[in-house]
Structures are given as C-alpha cells and as structure tokens.
Design an enzyme around this catalytic site. Structure first.
Site: not given
Ligand SMILES: Cc1cc2nc3c(=O)[nH]c(=O)nc-3n(C[C@H](O)[C@H](O)[C@H](O)COP(=O)(O)OP(=O)(O)OC[C@H]3O[C@@H](n4cnc5c(N)ncnc54)[C@H](O)[C@@H]3O)c2cc1C
Lengths: 410, 370
Positions: A247, A250-252
C-alpha cells in the site's frame, strides 16, 4: 525511444479531450495551477470533488486501469497518465485523497481481498464510499511496525483497542484500512495483521486535529473494544506488514505523479510581473538559475514516471528509480512556492486572496508542501530505502528488529 | 510512447560494456594518464573495427545508420569506462557539424573516414574565456579563403586531422570552415589539462586555407551544441554511475567506529542524493535522446536540461566519491580523482552551467508566452 503517442494513444487522448471539453471549461493556466494539494477544509471541498469523480467514473475515465469486472475501464496506467495530463488543462476539482487513499485501497483489495471485500471496489472507485488509512500511531510513524494497537481474536471477531493518529479525512470516511498487532511474542514486523474497518461500527471515536494550515483534515482515532468480523481481515494473520508495504509503495508512486509544469509557468509569469534591482525579475541571473533548477527536477521526475509506464506497458517490472519521485517533488514544491513568495517581495506574506497575486495560491501551496515531505514516508526514511534497497548499503542499527515485540525497550 | 532503449540498443550496451571492461579497465585508463598519452590508439582501432564510430553516421556515408539513440547508449558506456578516446571531438562535434552544414561534397569526403576512425576531426570554436554561444564576439576571421586567429582550447586539437572552425567571414557573419590541421598556416600547441584523457590544444591560424562548409553559423552552432550536449550528457551519466558504484562498494567495506561507514546516514543519504541526481539526469537525457534522434522542436529545452542535470550529477558524484573514500580518496593511487578530473573536464567542454541555464529559461519563456 519514442516520446510521441502511438495512434492508439493519440486516439485515447483525443477521446479524453473531447469528453473533458464537453463537461468542463479550460483552466486559465496563468492563474490556476491545479497541483492537487489539499490545503482547504476537506469537508467544504469534497462534495464538488466527489461529483467530479462520479462524473468521470460514469464516463469511463474514473478508474482507467482497473479491470472491468470491478467497474474499471480495463485500460492501462499509461492511459491513466494521459488522462491526468489532459485533465490538468481543465478547471476541475481533482482530489488527492481519492487518488492516493481510495484508489490505493482498491488496488490493495484487488490483490489481497476476498470476493466479499472486492465487492466494495466499484463504489469506492466512484467515490460513493470514502476510505481512510489507519496506520500511524503516536509512537509509530516512520517506525510503523512498532505500532501498538491490539487486535485479539474473540470467536469470529477481532476485538481492537488502541489509538491511531494523523488519519486524513477519517471524519468523512465510510471505511478504513487498519494495521494492528495480533501477536506481541514475535518480532515487530511479524505480529501484524491487516483489516478493513466499517467506520460506522461502535467503538470508534474520532477527534479532529487542527493542521498548520488551519484546516482540520486529519484526526486522532480511538478504538475501544471495536469488533471487526474475521471476514474483514485482509491477507493471513501475521502477514499485515507485507500488505501494508504494498500500500505504501503505491502511495509514494502516486505522490510522485503530479502535473507541476503549470506551477513553473506561474513562476515564469510572476517573475515577469515583479522587479529586482529595477528590472523585471525574469532577467535576473539568480532568478533564472532557480527556475532552471526547478524545471530540471520537475522534468526529471515526470520522465522517470514515463520510464515506469513504459516498463509496465512492455510487461516488464519497472526499475526502482521511481522511489526518488516522491521526495524530489515534495521538496521541489516547497522550494518553488517559497521562491514565488520571495518574488512577491513584501506582499509574499499576504494571504488575502483579493490582494495576494494569483489568489494567494502560492501562499497556500507553500503551507501544503509541508505535508508531502512527511506523509507516505518522510524524506529521511525514503533516503534510507534508496540507500539500503537500491544501493545495497548496510542497514542502520535497528536494535529492536529481531527481538520479540513485548521485550522491546525492557 | 516508448520511453526506453530498444532490445537492440540494450544489446549494443551490453556488448560495449563487455568490450570496455576487457579492453579499457581502470589500470589502462591510469596508464595513459601516467604516460601522458592523449588517447588510446589501440582501443581506438578496436572500437572502430567494431563499428562504434559509425553508429549514427548514415549508411550512405559509410556508417551503420543506427541512429543517435544508439550512439547515446555507446556514449554512456564510454563515460562509464572513462575511455580515453576522441569520440566526442570526432563524432559528437566534427561529424555532427559536417552533417548540419549540409555540404554533401565534404560529407562524402570526410564522414566515411570519421566512421572508420581513419581520420579524427574536431570543432575549433572556443576562444579563451568567451562563452561558446557568444558567436558575435569571435575574433578569428576568414578573408579570401584564409583563416587567421587563435582558438583555445580545441579539444583533441593535437591529434585531430582536421577541424571544423567557427569564424567570422568577410561580411561579419559566422561561418563553418573546414581546415586541414596538417596543412600550412596551422601551429598547434598541446596544453596541460585537468583531465589528460580530454586533451586540449591552442591552435594559431595564420592565413590557413579554409573551405567554407556553411555560412549559416548563427543557426547551426547552437543546434550543434544542443546535439553534442545530449551525447556528452550520456557520457556524464555513465561516469557518475561508475563513481556512485565505486563509492557504494567502498562504503560497504570500510569500517569506522566498529561499523561499515555505509551504515551511517550521513554517508548513506549522500549516496542516495547521488542516485537521485543521476536518475533525474538520466530521465532528462532520455527525453533529450529522443528529441535528438527525432530532431524534434523540443530539442533546445531537452538538451539544456539534460546537459545541466548531467553536469550537476557527475560533479556531485565525483566530489562526494572522494569524500566517501576519506584520505585515500585524495591520493594519486586511488581512482576517485579520475572521476573528479573527467567530471570537471566534461563540465567545461561545451558551454558552462550559467549559459545553459539561461538557454533553458529562454525556452520556458517561449513555452509560457506572456
Ligand atoms: C498531512 C498528513 C497526513 C497524514 N495522513 C495520514 C493518514 O491518513 N494515515 C496514516 O496512517 N498516517 C498519515 N500521516 C502520518 C505520516 O505517515 C507520518 O507522519 C510519517 O510517517 C512520519 O511519522 P511521525 O509523524 O511519527 O514522525 P517520526 O517517525 O517521529 O519522525 C520524526 C523525524 O525523525 C525522522 N526519522 C524517523 N526515523 C528515522 C530514521 N530511521 N532515520 C532517519 N530519520 C528518521 C523523520 O524523518 C522525521 O524527520 C499523515 C501525515 C501528515 C503530515
């Protein structure tokens, strides 16, 4: 090496542009920069953002790279990027929360969710449901695996007690993704389990925290005997760290995808309008040097994203280079906006939209830039990631890494 | 969009790397430095045999016609190996100048010899402390087909067979001329340089016979510098990557205070910063490579950005590689100074950072018209 659209890519771009111009007005790129930082009150801004996301979704542009069986378009990441480039030309309310948290939750459920959990995806992609990310705790931010919120099995349920903090938009969220400790007798990374949480459940208390911008978009969230059915566990017991890491990466990546060229254009225009030493600032050598340095980093990250998309579209695994994107852009926005305030001389400290250039957008983005250097992994933590995972350097000393969690600090 | 090297180009890269690691290791680079040889003749013959020099030269002119992106791939490997070869002078500058001049007779005569390595060419543009883009201020002049004036520094001037000379013509315009450096009226004096493998000369021309290639220097020279700067950027990125690798290797073996120095964040984050600058440069250089080969209007912006980012990345990587090595980094015996020399030499080879920044912002001003 070809930077131009293929005929299919060009067709998609044209389709996106045609649709966008049928539903939205072009943005005045000289006064509005659309960099998608959430600097105002989310509750005030979100309704319009939600309507826009729903419109996109209904037209087939709201969930481009998700498969059709979960309500997506079944398109590619490259098409998604193309759409974002086109969208940035229009005056529409894009939301970072949707792109980072809602979409991140959907990707996670696609990969690790049960069929019942996956059933939440279409409504989430459409923004009918809002999600929040219940990871950080008062004593566990960078050191997320040191979190203390406990989940204990009780029949078919898990009973959760503890506290989360900095939870963006928990005040509006319908669902949350939660990581909690289910075993304290093993080292910290091993005793974690991942859940989804219905935020309407009993035993959840949210308290807003006022941010430095003055808005209250993040919260403390307390769990008092919150019951989560085992059906809402994501992945195996003890496997929570692996799920959370996917997660976070993906956020970065999503934070690294940002259209900043309009902001650079805004600074060029601002430098034409203000003066240094009796001449337009744009003629000043230092001003030119700074602008050149902004462009190089902006383009560097933008083209690094293109390299990643190329690898994806060739069916290859993207290289690790995208890791540099998040902290490079976050620092860049902070530098650029501070520089823009300098160019405004004394007026740089004025926040009244009516009297500050460009409706005080540089001022509010300057505040907003603080967020991206912290959220999703700080500059320092990400440089450790580059050093250790990419360059293969020896790890920092982490005294608690291998000892059972309940022995840490004793 | 397809924003990476092709499989064929990746094969070229792998073979180039293999050949250079066998034939141009650090010992050899260092030996040339100690022998004060201006270039590695044997290696020159080898790369010529392998067709590298003709990579971007059209098949009609004796090249392989593989395009400029392929030449970028080779440039990166040459930079990584710190290869002591006159590729930049002969190909990125002389061959490109001939192509841009549009003089097909001279192209026919010279390009095949450049592609085969038989001739070495160079560009004689600089006049001491003038920026290379400051064409109106050049003092060299061609009158009645004869060139007079002083060029300094001329890259590889002491080994080049001919130069494309940028000089004023009788009407005050700027022309490109072919001058035989072995011919009359040419006096070449080798100079001491920061990087012996990037040799430079001072050349005095006294009524040297000069054949006009193009009278359109004002248009051609900036474009030539844009094109060459993309290729040099790849050399810089190759060099920076090699410096980073050597610094990482050392950071893993050297211990201080009972730990590997690479476990200290001051060192680790420095190396992460190197990596960041290199990847920023690489991505800009990819875009510029595309613009170079496609001859796209974006070239000016892309080349300036690639040039600036690559110069910054290599200079940073080179100086911090010395720092990471501690005392040994300051010795003649250790390799880091090879990067330090090359980074500085390439940073001076085509106009300096302030000039390129100015050009970059000019392009942005155009893009964001008032
Ligand atoms: C606006 C905003 C929104 C957020 N939204 C969410 C959200 O929705 N959900 C959520 O779960 N979290 C959220 N966060 C939390 C965010 O992920 C954390 O703030 C971040 O991971 C840092 O953790 P921390 O605040 O505990 O700082 P700390 O970890 O205490 O860090 C303090 C300082 O120490 C440095 N440091 C820590 N460890 C190291 C190390 N090993 N090496 C070098 N330096 C180190 C850090 O870089 C930092 O400079 C949000 C944060 C912000 C600012």
């Amino acid at each position: 090496m070809d930077f131009n659209d293929t005929p299919e890519e060009a067709a998609f771009r044209a389709e996106a542009r045609t649709w966008l111009s049928s539903v939205a007005a072009p943005r005045d790129t000289r006064t509005s920069f659309a960099i998608g930082q959430e600097t105002g009150e989310f509750e005030a801004e979100f309704p319009a953002q939600r309507v826009w996301q729903q419109k996109k979704y209904d037209a087939g542009f709201g969930a481009i790279y998700f498969p059709q069986d979960v309500g997506g378009r079944g398109g590619t990441s490259l098409q998604n990027m193309t759409f974002m480039q086109e969208e940035a030309r229009f005056d529409v309310p894009v939301t970072a929360h949707f792109m980072i948290v809602n979409r991140g939750c959907c990707s996670l459920l696609m990969k690790h969710g049960t069929p019942e959990q996956k059933a939440l995806i279409p409504a989430t992609l459409r923004s009918d449901l809002i999600w929040c990310q219940l990871f950080s705790e008062p004593a566990a931010g960078s050191d997320l695996a040191g979190l203390r919120t406990r989940a204990e099995k009780d029949g078919d349920d898990w009973v959760v007690n503890g506290q989360k903090i900095w939870t963006s938009n928990a005040q509006m969220a319908d669902w949350g993704v939660l990581i909690a400790r289910t075993d304290s007798n093993v080292p910290k990374h091993k005793g974690l389990t991942f859940f989804i949480v219905d935020m309407k459940s009993a035993g959840i208390e949210r308290r807003p925290i006022k941010q430095l911008t003055g808005a209250s978009n993040f919260n403390e969230v307390f769990f008092n005997d919150l019951r989560i059915p085992d059906a809402h566990r994501v992945g195996a017991v003890g496997e929570g760290w692996r799920v959370a890491v996917a997660f976070l990466s993906g956020e970065r990546t999503n934070i690294a995808i940002k259209e900043l060229m309009p902001l650079i254009g805004g600074i060029v225009n601002l430098a034409r309008q203000t003066e240094i030493n009796g001449r337009p600032a744009i003629e000043d050598g230092e001003v030119r040097a700074r602008i050149a340095s902004f462009y190089i980093r902006e383009a560097g990250v933008r083209f690094t994203v293109q390299r990643m998309l190329t690898a994806l579209s060739r069916g290859e695994t993207p290289g690790p280079e995208i890791t540099i994107g998040k902290y490079t852009l976050a620092n860049l926005v902070q530098e650029m906006t501070a520089f823009a305030l300098d160019l405004q001389h004394a007026a740089g400290a004025v926040m009244s939209p009516a009297f500050a250039p460009f409706d005080a957008v540089f001022q509010s983005e300057w505040f907003g830039s603080v967020i991206d250097r912290l959220g999703g992994g700080t500059d320092e933590v990400l440089k450790n990631v580059v050093g250790e995972r990419i360059l293969g350097l020896p790890e920092d000393i982490r005294v608690d890494k291998t000892m059972p969690f309940n022995q840490v600090g004793k | 969009m397809d924003f990476d090297f092709s499989d064929e180009q990746k094969t070229i890269r792998d073979e180039a790397r293999k050949l250079l690691s066998a034939r141009c290791d650090r010992h050899r680079v260092r030996k040339l430095l100690e022998d004060k040889a201006p270039y590695d003749k044997e290696l020159w013959a080898t790369v010529a045999e392998n067709g590298w020099l003709g990579t971007a030269i059209a098949e009609d002119f004796g090249g392989l016609g593989l395009g400029h992106v392929s030449l970028c791939v080779i440039a990166e490997e040459l930079g990584r190996a710190l290869a002591p070869l006159p590729v930049s002078s002969s190909l990125y500058l002389a061959a490109e100048a001939l192509v841009l001049s549009g003089d097909t007779t001279m192209q026919q005569e010279l390009l095949p010899a450049l592609a085969s390595g038989q001739l070495i060419g160079t560009l004689a543009l600089s006049e001491a402390m003038l920026p290379q883009h400051a064409l109106s201020r050049l003092k060299t002049r061609v009158v009645g087909g004869q060139l007079s004036g002083i060029k300094l520094p001329v890259p590889h001037g002491q080994i080049a067979d001919f130069a494309v000379v940028v000089a004023h013509n009788e009407n005050g315009g700027v022309g490109l001329y072919h001058v035989d450096l072995r011919g009359p009226g040419v006096e070449t004096q080798p100079l001491q340089t920061i990087d012996a493998a990037q040799p430079q000369a001072r050349i005095v021309f006294r009524d040297a016979p000069a054949r006009l290639l193009s009278a359109d220097g004002e248009r051609i020279v900036p474009k030539l510098l844009d094109r060459a700067s993309v290729l040099i950027a790849f050399e810089q990125i190759g060099g920076a990557t090699a410096a980073l690798e050597s610094a990482c290797e050392y950071a893993k073996i050297r211990k201080a205070f009972g730990r590997q120095i690479g476990s200290f964040q001051a060192i680790k984050h420095k190396l992460a910063d190197m990596y960041t600058k290199i990847e920023i440069a690489r991505s800009n250089a990819f875009y510029a490579a595309w613009a170079l080969e496609a001859d796209a209007p974006e070239l000016a912006l892309a080349a300036a950005a690639a040039r600036l980012a690559a110069t910054e990345a290599f200079e940073f990587a080179a100086k911090e590689t010395i720092q990471v090595h501690g005392g040994i980094g300051a010795t003649w015996e250790a390799d880091p100074h090879l990067f330090y020399r090359r980074a500085r030499a390439l940073g001076s080879l085509l106009d300096s950072t302030p000039v390129w920044r100015d050009r970059l912002v000019e392009e942005l001003e155009r893009q964001f018209a008032a």
